[in-house]
Scaffold this active site. Sequence first.
Site, mmCIF file in Angstrom:
data_model
loop_
_atom_site.group_PDB
_atom_site.id
_atom_site.type_symbol
_atom_site.label_atom_id
_atom_site.label_comp_id
_atom_site.label_asym_id
_atom_site.label_seq_id
_atom_site.Cartn_x
_atom_site.Cartn_y
_atom_site.Cartn_z
ATOM 1 N N MET A 235 -12.306 4.246 -0.474
ATOM 2 C CA MET A 235 -13.002 4.431 0.794
ATOM 3 C C MET A 235 -13.702 5.781 0.694
ATOM 4 O O MET A 235 -13.335 6.756 1.354
ATOM 5 C CB MET A 235 -11.991 4.388 1.956
ATOM 6 C CG MET A 235 -11.512 2.972 2.247
ATOM 7 S SD MET A 235 -9.932 2.948 3.105
ATOM 8 C CE MET A 235 -8.825 3.047 1.703
ATOM 9 N N GLY B 194 0.999 -2.278 4.195
ATOM 10 C CA GLY B 194 1.488 -0.913 4.132
ATOM 11 C C GLY B 194 2.646 -0.697 5.071
ATOM 12 O O GLY B 194 3.817 -0.727 4.685
ATOM 13 N N ASP C 91 -4.936 3.507 -1.740
ATOM 14 C CA ASP C 91 -6.038 3.797 -0.819
ATOM 15 C C ASP C 91 -6.552 5.214 -1.025
ATOM 16 O O ASP C 91 -5.865 6.176 -0.698
ATOM 17 C CB ASP C 91 -5.540 3.661 0.627
ATOM 18 C CG ASP C 91 -5.278 2.216 0.999
ATOM 19 O OD1 ASP C 91 -6.218 1.409 0.882
ATOM 20 O OD2 ASP C 91 -4.145 1.896 1.394
ATOM 21 N N ASP D 192 -6.851 -6.804 3.910
ATOM 22 C CA ASP D 192 -6.219 -5.488 4.036
ATOM 23 C C ASP D 192 -6.262 -5.005 5.485
ATOM 24 O O ASP D 192 -7.349 -4.835 6.059
ATOM 25 C CB ASP D 192 -6.984 -4.513 3.121
ATOM 26 C CG ASP D 192 -6.383 -3.124 3.082
ATOM 27 O OD1 ASP D 192 -5.326 -2.900 3.690
ATOM 28 O OD2 ASP D 192 -6.995 -2.258 2.413
ATOM 29 N N HIS E 298 -1.225 -1.367 -4.197
ATOM 30 C CA HIS E 298 -2.495 -1.008 -3.561
ATOM 31 C C HIS E 298 -2.572 0.504 -3.339
ATOM 32 O O HIS E 298 -1.642 1.115 -2.807
ATOM 33 C CB HIS E 298 -2.601 -1.748 -2.225
ATOM 34 C CG HIS E 298 -3.931 -1.656 -1.567
ATOM 35 N ND1 HIS E 298 -5.010 -2.435 -1.931
ATOM 36 C CD2 HIS E 298 -4.366 -0.883 -0.538
ATOM 37 C CE1 HIS E 298 -6.049 -2.145 -1.155
ATOM 38 N NE2 HIS E 298 -5.691 -1.196 -0.306
ATOM 39 N N SER F 137 0.825 -1.202 0.000
ATOM 40 C CA SER F 137 0.000 0.000 0.000
ATOM 41 C C SER F 137 0.868 1.264 0.000
ATOM 42 O O SER F 137 1.649 1.490 0.931
ATOM 43 C CB SER F 137 -0.906 0.004 1.232
ATOM 44 O OG SER F 137 -1.519 1.269 1.339
ATOM 45 N N MET G 216 -9.217 7.956 0.100
ATOM 46 C CA MET G 216 -10.106 8.272 1.230
ATOM 47 C C MET G 216 -10.668 9.678 1.081
ATOM 48 O O MET G 216 -9.931 10.595 0.721
ATOM 49 C CB MET G 216 -9.317 8.211 2.543
ATOM 50 C CG MET G 216 -8.581 6.904 2.747
ATOM 51 S SD MET G 216 -7.685 6.948 4.305
ATOM 52 C CE MET G 216 -6.840 5.373 4.235
ATOM 53 N N HIS H 225 -8.398 0.919 -3.952
ATOM 54 C CA HIS H 225 -9.359 0.680 -2.873
ATOM 55 C C HIS H 225 -10.043 2.000 -2.535
ATOM 56 O O HIS H 225 -9.429 2.885 -1.946
ATOM 57 C CB HIS H 225 -8.574 0.114 -1.675
ATOM 58 C CG HIS H 225 -9.390 -0.102 -0.440
ATOM 59 N ND1 HIS H 225 -8.806 -0.317 0.792
ATOM 60 C CD2 HIS H 225 -10.731 -0.155 -0.231
ATOM 61 C CE1 HIS H 225 -9.756 -0.481 1.696
ATOM 62 N NE2 HIS H 225 -10.926 -0.383 1.109
ATOM 63 N N MET I 130 -11.694 -6.370 5.088
ATOM 64 C CA MET I 130 -10.940 -5.400 5.886
ATOM 65 C C MET I 130 -10.653 -6.011 7.258
ATOM 66 O O MET I 130 -11.578 -6.351 7.996
ATOM 67 C CB MET I 130 -11.737 -4.101 6.067
ATOM 68 C CG MET I 130 -11.828 -3.223 4.838
ATOM 69 S SD MET I 130 -10.255 -2.846 4.048
ATOM 70 C CE MET I 130 -9.400 -1.972 5.368
HETATM 71 C C1 DX5 Z 1 -6.561 1.187 5.673
HETATM 72 C C2 DX5 Z 1 -6.109 0.929 4.262
HETATM 73 C C3 DX5 Z 1 -4.993 -0.007 4.149
HETATM 74 C C4 DX5 Z 1 -3.710 0.453 4.813
HETATM 75 C C5 DX5 Z 1 -3.086 -0.787 5.369
HETATM 76 O O1 DX5 Z 1 -7.696 1.926 5.649
HETATM 77 O O2 DX5 Z 1 -7.169 0.401 3.494
HETATM 78 O O3 DX5 Z 1 -4.739 -0.403 2.810
HETATM 79 O O4 DX5 Z 1 -2.806 1.075 3.939
HETATM 80 O O5 DX5 Z 1 -2.045 -0.413 6.208
HETATM 81 P P1 DX5 Z 1 -1.320 -1.430 7.182
HETATM 82 O O6 DX5 Z 1 -0.779 -2.555 6.310
HETATM 83 O O7 DX5 Z 1 -0.285 -0.597 7.780
HETATM 84 O O8 DX5 Z 1 -2.363 -1.940 8.144
HETATM 85 ZN ZN ZN Z 2 -6.649 -0.476 1.471
#
Ligand code: DX5
Ligand code: ZN
Length: 214
Positions: free
Chosen positions: A66, A195, A33, A173, A31, A6, A35, A64, A135
């Site tokens: 969100m 990530g 993210d 994830d 990946h 990520s 948001m 992804h 998740m």
């Molecule tokens: C969280 C994200 C993840 C995040 C994961 O909302 O969707 O993709 O980057 O991070 P780690 O691997 O640090 O939990």
């Molecule tokens: Zn994610």
Amino acid sequence: MIVSPSVLSCDFGNIERDVKMLHSSDAQWIHIDVMDGVFVPNISFGFPVLEVIRKHTDKVLDVHLMIENPDNYLVNFKNSGSDILTVHIEACRHLNRTISAIKELGMKAGVALNPHTPVSALEEVIKDLDLALIMSVNPGFGGQKFIHSSIDKVKKLAQLIQEKKSNAIIEVDGGVNLETGLELKKAGAQALVAGSFVFGSANPVETITRLNNL
Ligand code: DX5
Ligand code: ZN
């Protein structure tokens, strides 16, 4: 095991360097993210950042979302280089329509489930999906603690996929490291997002290889 590091945990001042590092690694996917500060209590980045990532790699961009109202932006995500587009079931009122629209644009369609959403919510759409994302943290931030009941959800999802003869890939994830990754693999996960574990390690390329070889 498909590894999808990520970029949320990368150094945004050196995003070109970090994307090139991921490009040279064993990671099959990258990946991304997105948001919006509404669906989740955090804001990350949007199309210009995606375009920069696309410019520096031809690996699969595993996006992804969100965000609320993802339908309004499907074309923009396609044009910014998304290969897999995953929406949250909790953000979609007409999920069947959204999945069809993603596929019609030539992207692979994924649906993500928050920790509180049961796997059974996917019953009627699993056959149409390319990817189902469990998740294993509450979405919004990197570096959170793995929610252990996710292992059971992965098993249930694997069962549902088999029952419905679906081709959906199971991705997980949040809080993934070598230990949780191994448990997830045994439960049926086929793709792991990581990530902070990747970017926080001394040698991210080697960490990706280790996850890859789980
Ligand atoms: C969280 C994200 C993840 C995040 C994961 O909302 O969707 O993709 O980057 O991070 P780690 O691997 O640090 O939990
Ligand atoms: Zn994610």
